[in-house]
Design an enzyme around this catalytic site. Sequence first.
Site, PDB file in Angstrom:
ATOM      1  N   HIS A  84      49.654  52.292  29.368  1.00 15.66           N
ATOM      2  CA  HIS A  84      48.460  51.814  28.651  1.00 15.66           C
ATOM      3  C   HIS A  84      47.963  50.496  29.244  1.00 15.66           C
ATOM      4  CE1 HIS A  84      49.530  54.778  25.493  1.00 15.66           C
ATOM      5  NE2 HIS A  84      50.764  54.401  25.811  1.00 15.66           N
ATOM      6  N   SER A 128      31.360  38.403  51.532  1.00 17.75           N
ATOM      7  CA  SER A 128      30.120  38.465  50.762  1.00 17.75           C
ATOM      8  C   SER A 128      29.058  37.661  51.491  1.00 17.75           C
ATOM      9  CB  SER A 128      30.369  37.873  49.379  1.00 17.75           C
ATOM     10  OG  SER A 128      29.150  37.409  48.824  1.00 17.75           O
ATOM     11  N   LYS A 174      34.787  35.153  49.270  1.00  9.31           N
ATOM     12  CA  LYS A 174      35.162  36.532  48.948  1.00  9.31           C
ATOM     13  C   LYS A 174      35.930  37.245  50.045  1.00  9.31           C
ATOM     14  CE  LYS A 174      34.458  38.465  45.645  1.00  9.31           C
ATOM     15  NZ  LYS A 174      33.256  39.152  45.150  1.00  9.31           N
ATOM     16  N   GLU A 214      37.571  50.618  47.493  1.00  6.52           N
ATOM     17  CA  GLU A 214      36.493  50.899  46.545  1.00  6.52           C
ATOM     18  C   GLU A 214      35.727  52.152  46.960  1.00  6.52           C
ATOM     19  OE1 GLU A 214      34.281  47.185  45.617  1.00  6.52           O
ATOM     20  OE2 GLU A 214      36.037  46.240  46.513  1.00  6.52           O
TER      21      GLU A 214
END
Length: 469
Positions: free
Chosen positions: A159, A280, A286, A293
């Site tokens: 969970h 970025s 970044k 992804e």
Amino acid sequence: MTADSHKLWGGRFAAPTAHALDALNRSIATDFRLWPFDIRLSQAWASALAEAGVLTEEERDQIRGGLDVVAEKLAKGAQPEGSDEDVHTMIDRMLHIEIGEPASRLHTGRSRNDQVATATRMWTMDASARVDTAVQALQRVMLEHAERLRATLIPAYTHMQRAQPVSAAHWMLSHFWPLERDRIRVANAAASAATLPLGSGAIAGCAFPVPRDQIRKELGFASISRNSIDATGDRDFVADMLYAMTMLGVHLSRLSEDLILYGSSEFGFVTFGDTFSTGSSMMPQKRNPDALEIARGSAGRMLGNLTSIVATIKSLPSGYNKDLQDDKRPMFDSVDTMLLILPAVAGTLGELRFNEQRMRAALSSSMMATDLADYLVAKGTSFREAHGVVGTLIRTSETNGVELDKMPFKTFAAAHPSFDHDVFDWLSPDASVARRNVPGGTGPDAVDDQIAAAHSALGAAVRRLQLIP
Ligand code: ARG
């Protein structure tokens, strides 16, 4: 209206095809890549026609040799012409240019219906071997990490809440076994593709006595189709391959999701390397795990591709229907995407650094609550009673803001008479992990066995059908 072109049909029409139909019907942009398979199946067909007495041996040799020349030209970069409807038409046109009249005899007793089904099956068998190799490369990276992470501990979550400590190798290999099942699914899709349709004609079978088993052997199929109506309309193998790609995509997505989370500053369990991270354009700090992804995102498109072929097959009347021309687009997309994702995920994983301190710091003593209950069980208490006792201790720990292993012994003694001073030995994550040596568990011996099993799984040959040398 279209210009005069090398068409495989048209005699019965008085007027040329409308541009709007031609543009819609043309599939060369998608199926051009089938050319190596179309060449090989056409060569096998020429031999079969010679056996059946349709071609002389000389014509057979001219056709086979001509197709070799066409293949050479295509391998060197020859491109389709604007008028080529599909790959079969294109190769027929090119063969005419090479050898003239005998080329007109090749399309005897066959149809593009059994031809495209055969070529697409050959492509699928070949693709399954390429995917299998790429999956194994990723699994090897996982195994290398697992070997290094044997003794490193990490929280396991249920969970998405801290559950119990495990060996980091155990977590890593939890992503290995799904890929092993995917390899079997991919091999099954190849086996499903390995039935030869050629010889089925358009729908009723070939009227000339072609030796289908000889074609089967030459092309590396496992069996020949039993029913020409089924053989020309069957795309189950495409659905099988797309299901295999979807499950593989889903598993890569789950692996990616773990890594993306663990790479966030909040977790900090892993650090991404330079060569598989992007920056970025606005935020100079970044370091983004784009490959992971994209892997996560692409699983959705693969599911869409699977849905697309199943929806196309559903409700089709028997035999070939032009709807089936759209079997290749989803399959090529899923396999192409998979063959880009696998090396990029393997690369990302390969240069990942594991931050052992961060992982260990995330192991709070409440994660040993089950061990504490097991301790009482070992002293003769029922698990239900033990669960209640430990629950009370957890509440005390939370109320006082003191970790379980920092609480005084008298608190334990007050909670249950069976607690002894050795209870603190049961509260260390290392002891918790060490106790779980049941096969498939996270204990050190069990993990060693698991690593050995993973090595032999990788070594074992999953049935592979490599059709293009
Ligand atoms: N380009 C077609 C396909 O991919 C080949 C089969 C066409 N058959 C036909 N009768 N028009 O399905």
